[in-house]
Design a protein around this motif. Structure first.
Motif, PDB file in Angstrom:
ATOM      1  N   ARG A   1       0.817  -1.221   0.000  1.00 28.64           N
ATOM      2  CA  ARG A   1       0.000   0.000   0.000  1.00 28.64           C
ATOM      3  C   ARG A   1       0.848   1.268   0.000  1.00 28.64           C
ATOM      4  O   ARG A   1       0.601   2.181  -0.804  1.00 28.64           O
ATOM      5  N   PRO A   2       1.879   1.375   0.868  1.00 26.00           N
ATOM      6  CA  PRO A   2       2.716   2.584   0.787  1.00 26.00           C
ATOM      7  C   PRO A   2       3.435   2.711  -0.551  1.00 26.00           C
ATOM      8  O   PRO A   2       3.576   3.825  -1.071  1.00 26.00           O
ATOM      9  N   ILE A   3       3.875   1.577  -1.113  1.00 24.37           N
ATOM     10  CA  ILE A   3       4.550   1.658  -2.405  1.00 24.37           C
ATOM     11  C   ILE A   3       3.576   2.128  -3.490  1.00 24.37           C
ATOM     12  O   ILE A   3       3.939   2.910  -4.383  1.00 24.37           O
ATOM     13  N   HIS A   4       2.317   1.657  -3.426  1.00 24.48           N
ATOM     14  CA  HIS A   4       1.300   2.141  -4.374  1.00 24.48           C
ATOM     15  C   HIS A   4       1.127   3.647  -4.244  1.00 24.48           C
ATOM     16  O   HIS A   4       1.055   4.373  -5.247  1.00 24.48           O
ATOM     17  N   ARG A   5       1.059   4.132  -2.993  1.00 27.21           N
ATOM     18  CA  ARG A   5       0.879   5.574  -2.799  1.00 27.21           C
ATOM     19  C   ARG A   5       2.085   6.356  -3.311  1.00 27.21           C
ATOM     20  O   ARG A   5       1.933   7.422  -3.927  1.00 27.21           O
ATOM     21  N   LEU A   6       3.282   5.825  -3.058  1.00 28.03           N
ATOM     22  CA  LEU A   6       4.480   6.508  -3.562  1.00 28.03           C
ATOM     23  C   LEU A   6       4.503   6.498  -5.085  1.00 28.03           C
ATOM     24  O   LEU A   6       4.878   7.499  -5.718  1.00 28.03           O
ATOM     25  N   ALA A   7       4.102   5.352  -5.693  1.00 26.95           N
ATOM     26  CA  ALA A   7       4.084   5.268  -7.157  1.00 26.95           C
ATOM     27  C   ALA A   7       3.066   6.231  -7.747  1.00 26.95           C
ATOM     28  O   ALA A   7       3.326   6.885  -8.776  1.00 26.95           O
ATOM     29  N   GLU A   8       1.892   6.328  -7.125  1.00 30.06           N
ATOM     30  CA  GLU A   8       0.873   7.247  -7.623  1.00 30.06           C
ATOM     31  C   GLU A   8       1.335   8.698  -7.502  1.00 30.06           C
ATOM     32  O   GLU A   8       1.106   9.515  -8.402  1.00 30.06           O
ATOM     33  N   ALA A   9       1.989   9.025  -6.366  1.00 33.72           N
ATOM     34  CA  ALA A   9       2.497  10.389  -6.206  1.00 33.72           C
ATOM     35  C   ALA A   9       3.576  10.688  -7.237  1.00 33.72           C
ATOM     36  O   ALA A   9       3.606  11.776  -7.830  1.00 33.72           O
ATOM     37  N   ALA A  10       4.477   9.737  -7.481  1.00 30.23           N
ATOM     38  CA  ALA A  10       5.517   9.937  -8.492  1.00 30.23           C
ATOM     39  C   ALA A  10       4.906  10.083  -9.885  1.00 30.23           C
ATOM     40  O   ALA A  10       5.378  10.887 -10.702  1.00 30.23           O
ATOM     41  N   ASP A  11       3.824   9.331 -10.155  1.00 34.99           N
ATOM     42  CA  ASP A  11       3.169   9.440 -11.457  1.00 34.99           C
ATOM     43  C   ASP A  11       2.488  10.800 -11.620  1.00 34.99           C
ATOM     44  O   ASP A  11       2.494  11.378 -12.704  1.00 34.99           O
ATOM     45  N   ARG A  12       1.909  11.311 -10.513  1.00 32.80           N
ATOM     46  CA  ARG A  12       1.313  12.653 -10.591  1.00 32.80           C
ATOM     47  C   ARG A  12       2.377  13.701 -10.884  1.00 32.80           C
ATOM     48  O   ARG A  12       2.143  14.650 -11.644  1.00 32.80           O
ATOM     49  N   ILE A  13       3.540  13.544 -10.266  1.00 33.97           N
ATOM     50  CA  ILE A  13       4.622  14.499 -10.517  1.00 33.97           C
ATOM     51  C   ILE A  13       5.088  14.401 -11.967  1.00 33.97           C
ATOM     52  O   ILE A  13       5.356  15.406 -12.632  1.00 33.97           O
ATOM     53  N   ARG A  14       5.184  13.139 -12.474  1.00 37.58           N
ATOM     54  CA  ARG A  14       5.603  12.960 -13.864  1.00 37.58           C
ATOM     55  C   ARG A  14       4.627  13.594 -14.838  1.00 37.58           C
ATOM     56  O   ARG A  14       5.018  14.196 -15.853  1.00 37.58           O
ATOM     57  N   ALA A  15       3.324  13.463 -14.539  1.00 34.97           N
ATOM     58  CA  ALA A  15       2.298  13.961 -15.456  1.00 34.97           C
ATOM     59  C   ALA A  15       1.968  15.428 -15.244  1.00 34.97           C
ATOM     60  O   ALA A  15       1.152  15.981 -15.985  1.00 34.97           O
ATOM     61  N   ALA A  16       2.578  16.067 -14.231  1.00 32.99           N
ATOM     62  CA  ALA A  16       2.263  17.473 -13.953  1.00 32.99           C
ATOM     63  C   ALA A  16       2.691  18.337 -15.136  1.00 32.99           C
ATOM     64  O   ALA A  16       3.776  18.175 -15.696  1.00 32.99           O
ATOM     65  N   LYS A  17       1.836  19.264 -15.492  1.00 33.51           N
ATOM     66  CA  LYS A  17       2.102  20.141 -16.634  1.00 33.51           C
ATOM     67  C   LYS A  17       2.893  21.380 -16.222  1.00 33.51           C
ATOM     68  O   LYS A  17       3.654  21.922 -16.996  1.00 33.51           O
ATOM     69  N   GLY A  18       2.678  21.856 -15.024  1.00 29.02           N
ATOM     70  CA  GLY A  18       3.331  23.083 -14.597  1.00 29.02           C
ATOM     71  C   GLY A  18       4.270  22.847 -13.445  1.00 29.02           C
ATOM     72  O   GLY A  18       5.044  21.891 -13.416  1.00 29.02           O
ATOM     73  N   ARG A  19       4.216  23.699 -12.470  1.00 28.89           N
ATOM     74  CA  ARG A  19       5.093  23.614 -11.320  1.00 28.89           C
ATOM     75  C   ARG A  19       4.719  22.405 -10.468  1.00 28.89           C
ATOM     76  O   ARG A  19       3.564  22.002 -10.398  1.00 28.89           O
ATOM     77  N   ILE A  20       5.721  21.823  -9.838  1.00 30.47           N
ATOM     78  CA  ILE A  20       5.494  20.621  -9.032  1.00 30.47           C
ATOM     79  C   ILE A  20       5.713  20.902  -7.555  1.00 30.47           C
ATOM     80  O   ILE A  20       5.703  19.973  -6.744  1.00 30.47           O
ATOM     81  N   ALA A  21       5.936  22.172  -7.193  1.00 30.89           N
ATOM     82  CA  ALA A  21       6.215  22.488  -5.783  1.00 30.89           C
ATOM     83  C   ALA A  21       5.017  22.154  -4.897  1.00 30.89           C
ATOM     84  O   ALA A  21       5.184  21.834  -3.714  1.00 30.89           O
ATOM     85  N   HIS A  22       3.788  22.217  -5.475  1.00 27.19           N
ATOM     86  CA  HIS A  22       2.592  21.948  -4.666  1.00 27.19           C
ATOM     87  C   HIS A  22       2.295  20.449  -4.561  1.00 27.19           C
ATOM     88  O   HIS A  22       1.408  20.049  -3.810  1.00 27.19           O
ATOM     89  N   LEU A  23       3.021  19.622  -5.321  1.00 25.03           N
ATOM     90  CA  LEU A  23       2.817  18.184  -5.268  1.00 25.03           C
ATOM     91  C   LEU A  23       3.777  17.584  -4.248  1.00 25.03           C
ATOM     92  O   LEU A  23       4.979  17.879  -4.264  1.00 25.03           O
ATOM     93  N   HIS A  24       3.244  16.744  -3.385  1.00 27.65           N
ATOM     94  CA  HIS A  24       4.047  16.223  -2.293  1.00 27.65           C
ATOM     95  C   HIS A  24       4.085  14.696  -2.350  1.00 27.65           C
ATOM     96  O   HIS A  24       3.137  14.036  -2.780  1.00 27.65           O
ATOM     97  N   ILE A  25       5.194  14.153  -1.885  1.00 31.37           N
ATOM     98  CA  ILE A  25       5.354  12.705  -1.726  1.00 31.37           C
ATOM     99  C   ILE A  25       4.847  12.332  -0.331  1.00 31.37           C
ATOM    100  O   ILE A  25       5.173  13.005   0.648  1.00 31.37           O
TER     101      ILE A  25
END
Length: 537
Positions: free
Chosen positions: A259-283
């Protein structure tokens, strides 16, 4: 032709059970299934019990046969033979405390006594022990049925003759009795049905060194099967308990990992797919776990922060480059427009000088910007190697001393302490830092000044300083001089020779090697600046 846009990689799919969970279950279930192999061991245990019981019957038969040979011989016959009445009475007493059935055959093979027949009122009454009533609870009954099915799979099958209860038994009906009448001890196994066996032993009865009969003891395998059944049921209960605990522990362990690895993978995928700044995206922060997943979340968080800072730095760098390039371009365009409208030679010469200065400034800017871009890529790819800082400083200072011109400040190198000072880094880039600092000191020092380069050790750090006799640095600018494109040059210096990137590049190199660089004004002299560089040993 515009190339087709690259499709982003698919996001991780949600599965009913992740491959990692399956691996954890398979590995952990190996132990309880090894426990199931105990059924095979218990089958060997059952065969061992049979051998032990046969040996016990053999010993018991020898005792009874010895007593019969001593006390049941007829005293009225010339040839020794068994007295049927005495033999029956003695056999009944000797076998009363035994759970085995005893049968006595005379020398002719005729049955003369059977412990299952009690002589009372002139007729024989057959006695048999009835099985206990079925009082097991439903859970145990279900377990017994499951046991019977499993037992049918694991139990070793023996090819045994069928046991038949004969109304008038004769020694010829039992091969072991025939061997006993020939003077040998013998035993046998026969199939009763329902998975049970009949165990039998036969021993000769001797009187006056002559075989006068044979004693046969038989007992079924109920006691043995009951004991083996109890052991196997214990193994099954233990297997069920271990299996349940293992499955629950495996699922908990898988959830705690997957479960934690899934959450980390999803967060990393959100960062990868982010179009603009990533400062507001957190791990997600799992540092409170104090394990490898917690360390992974901390590292991913630090990586995301570093990536955000790098993107911000690139954005600011691009804005600074655009601003710095725009200034000489604006000046150059204005000078060119004015140059086209003026015919007088002197103003045109001054405008031409301005345009030449702007071109030189743009050339210097482009060269330094290109150097800064290459440096950023090089520091990200190259592997640091040990560098002898003392030898590097001596070499650079010697080059400046050899190329010194009249009217330029002097360079003085001093090493405090002994022993090599090895730091992780790159010869060329550390040499660039030293040259940038010395060039900066030369441009601010008076003609009769002295530039001091001093190397020393401070604990686990190698520290070198570059000091000049110039006017010093305004206190409010001690930090801003390391910013990109910041330039405050002496009035005597030609315009466009510096882009303001030298000290910024020096700080970038030093910080990439785990060190730091700072500036201060000298206190040992009336004026002058000192740059202090610290690098880890």
């Amino acid at each position: 032709m515009t190339p087709a846009p690259t499709m982003p990689p698919p996001r991780p799919r949600r599965r009913l059970m992740s491959p990692l969970t399956r691996r954890i279950l398979l590995i952990n279930l190996a132990a309880p299934f090894l426990l199931a192999v105990a059924f095979l061991y218990l089958d060997q245990f059952r065969l061992g019990l049979i051998d032990t019981r046969l040996n016990a019957l053999q010993f018991e038969g020898n005792l009874i046969a010895g007593a019969l040979g001593e006390s049941a011989i007829s005293p009225y016959e010339l040839a020794p033979s068994l007295d049927p009445d005495m033999a029956r009475q003695l056999l009944r007493r000797l076998s009363a405390q035994s759970s085995a059935r005893a049968r006595l055959f005379d020398g002719e093979g005729e049955l003369i006594a059977d412990s299952r027949l009690l002589l009372a009122a002139g007729r024989g009454v057959v006695t048999r022990q009835l099985p206990p009533p079925n009082i097991e609870p439903p859970w145990d009954q279900a377990l017994f049925k499951l046991y019977d099915k499993i037992n049918a799979v694991f139990m070793t099958t023996l090819d045994l003759p069928r046991y038949t209860e004969l109304p008038f038994a004769h020694a010829n009906d039992y091969s072991e009795v025939g061997l006993a009448l020939d003077g040998e001890n013998a035993n046998g196994l026969r199939d009763i049905g329902d998975g049970r066996m009949m165990l039998s032993v036969a021993v000769p009865v001797q009187g006056l060194r002559k075989v006068v009969g044979a004693l046969m003891l038989t007992i079924d395998s109920t006691e043995i099967d009951t004991r083996v059944r109890e052991e196997r049921l214990t193994v099954m209960k233990l297997f069920a308990l271990v299996l349940g605990f293992t499955v629950a522990a495996s699922l908990y362990l898988a959830a705690a990992i997957v479960r934690p690895i899934h959450r980390l993978a999803e967060a990393a995928d959100r960062i990868r797919a982010a179009k603009g700044r990533i400062a507001h995206l957190h791990i997600p922060d799992f540092s409170a776990r104090h394990d490898e997943i917690g360390d992974l979340s901390v590292v991913l968080g630090a990586m995301t922060q570093a990536l955000s800072q790098r993107l911000d730095a690139i954005e600011h760098f691009a804005a600074d480059v655009a601003h710095e390039v725009k200034n000489p371009l604006t000046s150059l365009r204005s000078a060119m427009e004015t140059f086209a409208r003026i015919d007088k030679p002197e103003p045109r010469a001054r405008l031409l000088a301005v345009m030449q200065d702007d071109v030189r400034r743009m050339d210097r800017l482009i060269s330094d910007i290109s150097e800064a871009s290459r440096l950023d890529a090089e520091l990200g790819r190259a592997e640091a190697a040990p560098v002898d800082l003392d030898a590097l400083l001596r070499s650079v200072v010697a080059q400046y001393q050899d190329q010194a011109k009249p009217g330029e400040p002097k360079l003085d190198y001093r090493r405090d302490g002994n022993g090599p000072l090895l730091v992780p880094g790159f010869d060329s880039r550390l040499g660039q830092v030293v040259r940038n600092l010395i060039d900066n000191a030369v441009s601010f020092s008076p003609a009769d000044g002295v530039i001091e380069v001093v190397l020393r050790r401070d604990g686990v750090w190698a520290v070198f300083t570059v000091s000049d006799d110039g006017p010093g640095i305004p206190p409010e600018n001690l930090e801003s001089i390391f910013e990109r494109f910041y330039s405050e040059r002496p009035s005597s210096e030609a315009f466009g020779l510096h882009s303001g990137l030298g000290l910024s590049i020096s700080r970038q190199i030093v910080q990439s090697l785990g060190g730091d660089i700072r500036a201060e004004n000298r206190r040992d002299k009336p004026s002058g600046a000192r740059f202090i560089v610290r690098l880890p040993l």
